[in-house]
Design a protein around this motif. Structure first.
Motif, PDB file in Angstrom:
ATOM      1  N   ARG A  34     -61.547  36.786 -17.247  1.00 58.29           N
ATOM      2  CA  ARG A  34     -61.650  35.818 -18.150  1.00 58.29           C
ATOM      3  C   ARG A  34     -60.616  35.606 -18.752  1.00 58.29           C
ATOM      4  N   PHE A  35     -59.828  36.556 -19.280  1.00 57.97           N
ATOM      5  CA  PHE A  35     -58.224  36.122 -19.927  1.00 57.97           C
ATOM      6  C   PHE A  35     -57.530  35.176 -19.024  1.00 57.97           C
ATOM      7  N   SER A  36     -57.512  35.755 -17.691  1.00 56.16           N
ATOM      8  CA  SER A  36     -56.939  34.947 -16.878  1.00 56.16           C
ATOM      9  C   SER A  36     -57.312  33.499 -16.629  1.00 56.16           C
ATOM     10  N   ARG A  37     -58.519  33.234 -16.838  1.00 56.02           N
ATOM     11  CA  ARG A  37     -58.990  31.728 -16.926  1.00 56.02           C
ATOM     12  C   ARG A  37     -58.556  30.936 -17.943  1.00 56.02           C
ATOM     13  N   TYR A  38     -58.557  31.734 -19.168  1.00 54.16           N
ATOM     14  CA  TYR A  38     -58.059  31.222 -20.384  1.00 54.16           C
ATOM     15  C   TYR A  38     -56.606  31.055 -20.411  1.00 54.16           C
ATOM     16  N   ALA A  39     -55.667  32.032 -19.823  1.00 54.25           N
ATOM     17  CA  ALA A  39     -54.551  31.977 -20.044  1.00 54.25           C
ATOM     18  C   ALA A  39     -53.709  31.146 -18.917  1.00 54.25           C
ATOM     19  N   ASP A  40     -54.257  30.922 -17.763  1.00 56.37           N
ATOM     20  CA  ASP A  40     -53.428  30.374 -16.619  1.00 56.37           C
ATOM     21  C   ASP A  40     -53.344  28.923 -17.067  1.00 56.37           C
ATOM     22  N   PRO A  41     -54.279  28.160 -17.555  1.00 57.00           N
ATOM     23  CA  PRO A  41     -54.037  26.899 -17.973  1.00 57.00           C
ATOM     24  C   PRO A  41     -53.156  26.694 -19.037  1.00 57.00           C
ATOM     25  N   MET A  42     -53.043  27.628 -20.176  1.00 52.51           N
ATOM     26  CA  MET A  42     -52.077  27.626 -21.170  1.00 52.51           C
ATOM     27  C   MET A  42     -50.571  28.177 -20.975  1.00 52.51           C
ATOM     28  N   LEU A  43     -50.418  28.535 -19.766  1.00 53.08           N
ATOM     29  CA  LEU A  43     -48.919  28.803 -19.653  1.00 53.08           C
ATOM     30  C   LEU A  43     -48.264  27.593 -19.577  1.00 53.08           C
ATOM     31  N   ASP A  44     -48.824  26.363 -19.475  1.00 56.43           N
ATOM     32  CA  ASP A  44     -48.217  25.061 -19.584  1.00 56.43           C
ATOM     33  C   ASP A  44     -47.787  24.851 -21.235  1.00 56.43           C
ATOM     34  N   GLU A  45     -48.411  25.597 -22.159  1.00 54.79           N
ATOM     35  CA  GLU A  45     -48.320  25.288 -23.303  1.00 54.79           C
ATOM     36  C   GLU A  45     -46.864  25.350 -23.962  1.00 54.79           C
ATOM     37  N   THR A  46     -46.686  24.456 -25.126  1.00 55.46           N
ATOM     38  CA  THR A  46     -45.215  24.482 -25.594  1.00 55.46           C
ATOM     39  C   THR A  46     -45.448  25.219 -26.979  1.00 55.46           C
ATOM     40  N   GLU A  47     -46.700  25.580 -27.319  1.00 55.28           N
ATOM     41  CA  GLU A  47     -46.937  26.289 -28.630  1.00 55.28           C
ATOM     42  C   GLU A  47     -46.453  27.593 -28.687  1.00 55.28           C
ATOM     43  N   PHE A  49     -46.877  30.091 -30.646  1.00 56.08           N
ATOM     44  CA  PHE A  49     -47.990  31.342 -30.863  1.00 56.08           C
ATOM     45  C   PHE A  49     -48.883  31.569 -29.885  1.00 56.08           C
ATOM     46  N   VAL A  50     -49.251  30.400 -29.168  1.00 57.38           N
ATOM     47  CA  VAL A  50     -50.177  30.357 -27.929  1.00 57.38           C
ATOM     48  C   VAL A  50     -49.240  31.388 -26.566  1.00 57.38           C
ATOM     49  N   ARG A  51     -48.125  31.093 -26.537  1.00 64.69           N
ATOM     50  CA  ARG A  51     -47.370  31.697 -25.646  1.00 64.69           C
ATOM     51  C   ARG A  51     -47.284  33.207 -25.933  1.00 64.69           C
ATOM     52  N   LYS A  52     -46.957  33.580 -27.204  1.00 61.47           N
ATOM     53  CA  LYS A  52     -46.774  34.720 -27.852  1.00 61.47           C
ATOM     54  C   LYS A  52     -47.914  35.557 -27.683  1.00 61.47           C
ATOM     55  N   ALA A  53     -49.048  35.087 -27.819  1.00 61.50           N
ATOM     56  CA  ALA A  53     -50.262  35.599 -27.635  1.00 61.50           C
ATOM     57  C   ALA A  53     -50.716  36.096 -26.121  1.00 61.50           C
ATOM     58  N   ILE A  54     -50.303  35.114 -25.298  1.00 60.09           N
ATOM     59  CA  ILE A  54     -50.237  35.479 -23.970  1.00 60.09           C
ATOM     60  C   ILE A  54     -49.621  36.631 -23.500  1.00 60.09           C
ATOM     61  N   GLY A  55     -48.426  36.686 -23.888  1.00 62.21           N
ATOM     62  CA  GLY A  55     -47.627  37.906 -23.634  1.00 62.21           C
ATOM     63  C   GLY A  55     -48.080  39.004 -24.289  1.00 62.21           C
ATOM     64  N   TRP A  56     -48.784  38.912 -25.246  1.00 61.76           N
ATOM     65  CA  TRP A  56     -48.963  40.192 -26.176  1.00 61.76           C
ATOM     66  C   TRP A  56     -50.413  40.694 -25.492  1.00 61.76           C
ATOM     67  N   VAL A  57     -51.110  39.817 -25.094  1.00 59.35           N
ATOM     68  CA  VAL A  57     -52.323  40.434 -24.278  1.00 59.35           C
ATOM     69  C   VAL A  57     -51.873  40.981 -22.912  1.00 59.35           C
ATOM     70  N   VAL A  80     -44.493  31.143 -15.267  1.00 60.28           N
ATOM     71  CA  VAL A  80     -44.529  31.960 -16.618  1.00 60.28           C
ATOM     72  C   VAL A  80     -43.172  31.734 -17.493  1.00 60.28           C
ATOM     73  N   PRO A  81     -43.781  31.051 -18.639  1.00 58.58           N
ATOM     74  CA  PRO A  81     -42.357  30.952 -19.488  1.00 58.58           C
ATOM     75  C   PRO A  81     -41.702  32.169 -20.059  1.00 58.58           C
TER      76      PRO A  81
END
Length: 94
Positions: A34-47, A49-57, A80-81
């Motif tokens: 589930r995390f992967s389903r959420y994070a995968d499309p968010m790798l293209d985020e420029t935000e 705090f979103v990138r930081k959350a992906i890395g944190w998890v 991966v940013p």
């Protein structure tokens, strides 16, 4: 609700969807798919705090399941940013 949050235009809701999965993943369980389903499309985020959350998890999950996190990162190596990679690999042998 989390599925909806993960696609919401509000960055704080997207971030919250990721962080809502942190506790169980940190303990060595949880739903990494589930995390992967959420994070995968968010790798293209420029935000930040979103990138930081992906890395944190990923970082916290990697403390208990390093092979799984390493595999996830390698499969997305070209996407991966830097911030996500630095956070995720902090405790991994990379």
């Amino acid at each position: 609700m989390l599925d909806r949050w993960a696609r919401d235009p509000d960055l704080w809701l997207r971030r919250s969807a990721l962080l809502a999965l942190l506790g169980p993943l940190k303990e060595g369980g949880g739903d990494f798919a589930r995390f992967s389903r959420y994070a995968d499309p968010m790798l293209d985020e420029t935000e930040f705090f979103v990138r930081k959350a992906i890395g944190w998890v990923l970082r916290e999950t990697g403390k208990r399941r390093p092979e799984m996190v390493s595999e996830w990162l390698r499969a997305r190596d070209d996407r991966v940013p830097g911030l996500v990679r630095r956070e995720a690999t902090k405790y991994l042998r990379w």
